[in-house]
Write a protein that holds these residues in place. Structure first.
Motif, PDB file in Angstrom:
ATOM      1  N   LEU A 131       1.155   4.670   4.767  1.00  0.00           N
ATOM      2  CA  LEU A 131       0.898   4.630   2.851  1.00  0.00           C
ATOM      3  C   LEU A 131      -0.165   4.659   2.512  1.00  0.00           C
ATOM      4  O   LEU A 131      -0.654   5.816   1.802  1.00  0.00           O
ATOM      5  CB  LEU A 131       2.098   4.446   2.299  1.00  0.00           C
ATOM      6  CG  LEU A 131       3.616   4.706   2.590  1.00  0.00           C
ATOM      7  CD1 LEU A 131       3.960   4.728   1.520  1.00  0.00           C
ATOM      8  CD2 LEU A 131       3.908   6.842   2.361  1.00  0.00           C
ATOM      9  N   GLY A 132      -0.797   4.186   2.726  1.00  0.00           N
ATOM     10  CA  GLY A 132      -2.557   3.010   2.741  1.00  0.00           C
ATOM     11  C   GLY A 132      -2.284   3.696   1.124  1.00  0.00           C
ATOM     12  O   GLY A 132      -1.163   2.748   0.223  1.00  0.00           O
ATOM     13  N   ALA A 133      -3.062   4.072   0.268  1.00  0.00           N
ATOM     14  CA  ALA A 133      -3.211   4.261  -0.769  1.00  0.00           C
ATOM     15  C   ALA A 133      -2.253   4.649  -2.049  1.00  0.00           C
ATOM     16  O   ALA A 133      -2.179   5.041  -3.098  1.00  0.00           O
ATOM     17  CB  ALA A 133      -4.448   4.447  -1.626  1.00  0.00           C
ATOM     18  N   ALA A 134      -1.835   5.379  -0.699  1.00  0.00           N
ATOM     19  CA  ALA A 134      -0.589   6.454  -1.864  1.00  0.00           C
ATOM     20  C   ALA A 134       0.889   5.361  -1.903  1.00  0.00           C
ATOM     21  O   ALA A 134       2.496   5.700  -2.124  1.00  0.00           O
ATOM     22  CB  ALA A 134      -0.336   7.466  -1.292  1.00  0.00           C
ATOM     23  N   TYR A 135       0.200   3.985  -1.217  1.00  0.00           N
ATOM     24  CA  TYR A 135       1.584   3.349  -0.812  1.00  0.00           C
ATOM     25  C   TYR A 135       2.677   2.983  -2.857  1.00  0.00           C
ATOM     26  O   TYR A 135       3.377   2.746  -2.639  1.00  0.00           O
ATOM     27  CB  TYR A 135       1.514   1.748  -0.691  1.00  0.00           C
ATOM     28  CG  TYR A 135       2.543   0.775  -0.203  1.00  0.00           C
ATOM     29  CD1 TYR A 135       3.182   0.343   0.907  1.00  0.00           C
ATOM     30  CD2 TYR A 135       3.223  -0.415  -1.425  1.00  0.00           C
ATOM     31  CE1 TYR A 135       3.928  -0.484   0.398  1.00  0.00           C
ATOM     32  CE2 TYR A 135       3.923  -0.760  -1.145  1.00  0.00           C
ATOM     33  CZ  TYR A 135       3.763  -1.204   0.314  1.00  0.00           C
ATOM     34  OH  TYR A 135       4.962  -2.141   0.441  1.00  0.00           O
ATOM     35  N   ALA A 136       1.400   2.881  -3.634  1.00  0.00           N
ATOM     36  CA  ALA A 136       1.993   2.622  -4.556  1.00  0.00           C
ATOM     37  C   ALA A 136       2.910   3.799  -5.104  1.00  0.00           C
ATOM     38  O   ALA A 136       3.688   3.660  -6.458  1.00  0.00           O
ATOM     39  CB  ALA A 136       0.835   2.749  -6.024  1.00  0.00           C
ATOM     40  N   ILE A 137       2.869   5.062  -4.871  1.00  0.00           N
ATOM     41  CA  ILE A 137       3.784   5.999  -5.084  1.00  0.00           C
ATOM     42  C   ILE A 137       4.922   5.935  -5.151  1.00  0.00           C
ATOM     43  O   ILE A 137       5.785   5.470  -6.177  1.00  0.00           O
ATOM     44  CB  ILE A 137       3.815   7.606  -4.620  1.00  0.00           C
ATOM     45  CG1 ILE A 137       1.678   7.814  -5.113  1.00  0.00           C
ATOM     46  CG2 ILE A 137       4.161   8.440  -5.092  1.00  0.00           C
ATOM     47  CD1 ILE A 137       1.597   8.982  -4.435  1.00  0.00           C
ATOM     48  N   PRO A 138       5.966   5.543  -3.929  1.00  0.00           N
ATOM     49  CA  PRO A 138       7.397   4.877  -4.108  1.00  0.00           C
ATOM     50  C   PRO A 138       7.294   4.033  -4.733  1.00  0.00           C
ATOM     51  O   PRO A 138       8.711   3.868  -5.325  1.00  0.00           O
ATOM     52  CB  PRO A 138       7.776   5.058  -1.984  1.00  0.00           C
ATOM     53  CG  PRO A 138       6.022   4.590  -1.874  1.00  0.00           C
ATOM     54  CD  PRO A 138       4.788   5.256  -2.588  1.00  0.00           C
ATOM     55  N   ILE A 139       6.703   2.959  -4.610  1.00  0.00           N
ATOM     56  CA  ILE A 139       6.676   1.587  -5.071  1.00  0.00           C
ATOM     57  C   ILE A 139       7.141   1.949  -7.039  1.00  0.00           C
ATOM     58  O   ILE A 139       7.844   1.176  -7.720  1.00  0.00           O
ATOM     59  CB  ILE A 139       6.588   0.594  -4.921  1.00  0.00           C
ATOM     60  CG1 ILE A 139       5.973   0.658  -3.130  1.00  0.00           C
ATOM     61  CG2 ILE A 139       6.278  -0.485  -4.947  1.00  0.00           C
ATOM     62  CD1 ILE A 139       7.584   0.301  -2.408  1.00  0.00           C
ATOM     63  N   ILE A 140       6.132   2.150  -7.619  1.00  0.00           N
ATOM     64  CA  ILE A 140       5.859   2.468  -8.788  1.00  0.00           C
ATOM     65  C   ILE A 140       6.280   3.533  -9.648  1.00  0.00           C
ATOM     66  O   ILE A 140       7.069   3.739 -10.526  1.00  0.00           O
ATOM     67  CB  ILE A 140       4.101   1.994  -9.055  1.00  0.00           C
ATOM     68  CG1 ILE A 140       4.016   0.526  -8.941  1.00  0.00           C
ATOM     69  CG2 ILE A 140       3.937   1.902 -10.771  1.00  0.00           C
ATOM     70  CD1 ILE A 140       2.687   0.116  -8.561  1.00  0.00           C
ATOM     71  N   TYR A 141       5.533   4.668  -8.753  1.00  0.00           N
ATOM     72  CA  TYR A 141       5.747   6.063  -9.359  1.00  0.00           C
ATOM     73  C   TYR A 141       6.711   6.148  -9.547  1.00  0.00           C
ATOM     74  O   TYR A 141       8.401   7.106 -10.588  1.00  0.00           O
ATOM     75  CB  TYR A 141       4.779   6.680  -8.889  1.00  0.00           C
ATOM     76  CG  TYR A 141       4.694   8.276  -9.892  1.00  0.00           C
ATOM     77  CD1 TYR A 141       4.938   8.228 -11.278  1.00  0.00           C
ATOM     78  CD2 TYR A 141       4.430   9.327  -8.947  1.00  0.00           C
ATOM     79  CE1 TYR A 141       4.596   9.237 -11.933  1.00  0.00           C
ATOM     80  CE2 TYR A 141       4.520  10.686  -9.524  1.00  0.00           C
ATOM     81  CZ  TYR A 141       4.338  10.687 -10.973  1.00  0.00           C
ATOM     82  OH  TYR A 141       4.550  11.958 -11.491  1.00  0.00           O
ATOM     83  N   VAL A 142       7.634   6.459  -7.718  1.00  0.00           N
ATOM     84  CA  VAL A 142       8.565   6.912  -7.893  1.00  0.00           C
ATOM     85  C   VAL A 142      10.333   6.799  -8.510  1.00  0.00           C
ATOM     86  O   VAL A 142      11.245   7.452  -9.120  1.00  0.00           O
ATOM     87  CB  VAL A 142       9.289   7.698  -5.996  1.00  0.00           C
ATOM     88  CG1 VAL A 142      10.503   7.533  -6.216  1.00  0.00           C
ATOM     89  CG2 VAL A 142       8.239   8.288  -5.994  1.00  0.00           C
TER      90      VAL A 142
END
Length: 182
Positions: A131-142
């Motif tokens: 997920l690279g830099a997108a790792y934060a999306i499912p963890i923080i944003y979703v």
């Protein structure tokens, strides 16, 4: 600790943190707002869902991120974001606004549920580093997105119940109460 365990731990803790924050700071304000303003606030947050296109952006995510997951998540997020923006743009045309509110919440909710299913099916937790830099999306944003979809549906149902109670009210009484109840 395995990548899968770390990813799942992060995901659960992301929900826990957002539920605590949402319940303390956001939910009381949303419930106190007029229905239109509350839905507008939620639509504003979801208007940023175009950001999900990052799942198909080479260099941001790894080359081994499962394509079946990445494409679905990217395009359904994008569609949800566009619908949320259309809701905001149609705020002066209230009937159209409400159509877009229902649409972005329905599409967005289905997107997130299907993203979880696709992620598990494609083995994303095992390759979470892709997920690279997108790792934060499912963890923080979703987690916040899912919580606000549930809140939006609750607020929509509450508004419908209030409207129905108002229609069934006896003239000259408080909505839905029998005159003897005063």
């Amino acid at each position: 600790m395995s990548a899968t365990t770390l990813f799942q731990t992060h995901l659960v803790l992301g929900y826990a943190a957002w539920l605590l924050c949402f319940g303390t700071y956001i939910w009381p304000r949303l419930k106190a707002m007029e229905h239109f303003e509350a839905q507008r606030a939620i639509a504003t947050l979801h208007g940023f869902r175009f950001f999900g296109l990052v799942f198909i952006l080479p260099g941001v995510v790894g080359p081994n991120l499962p394509a079946g997951f990445a494409s679905f998540a990217a395009y359904w997020d994008f569609a949800t974001g566009v619908l949320a923006l259309l809701a905001l743009l149609s705020a002066r045309a209230r009937p159209l606004f409400w159509v877009f509110v229902v649409a972005f919440n329905a599409v967005g909710f289905v997107d997130l549920v299907m993203d979880y299913a696709h992620a598990i099916q494609a083995g994303v937790p095992e390759v979470a580093g892709q997920l690279g830099a997108a790792y934060a999306i499912p963890i923080i944003y979703v987690p916040l997105l899912m919580i606000t979809h549930v809140a939006a549906f609750y607020l929509l149902l509450r508004a419908m119940r209030e409207r129905l109670a108002g229609r069934n009210a006896i003239p000259g009484t408080a909505a839905g109460r029998h005159p003897a109840a005063h």
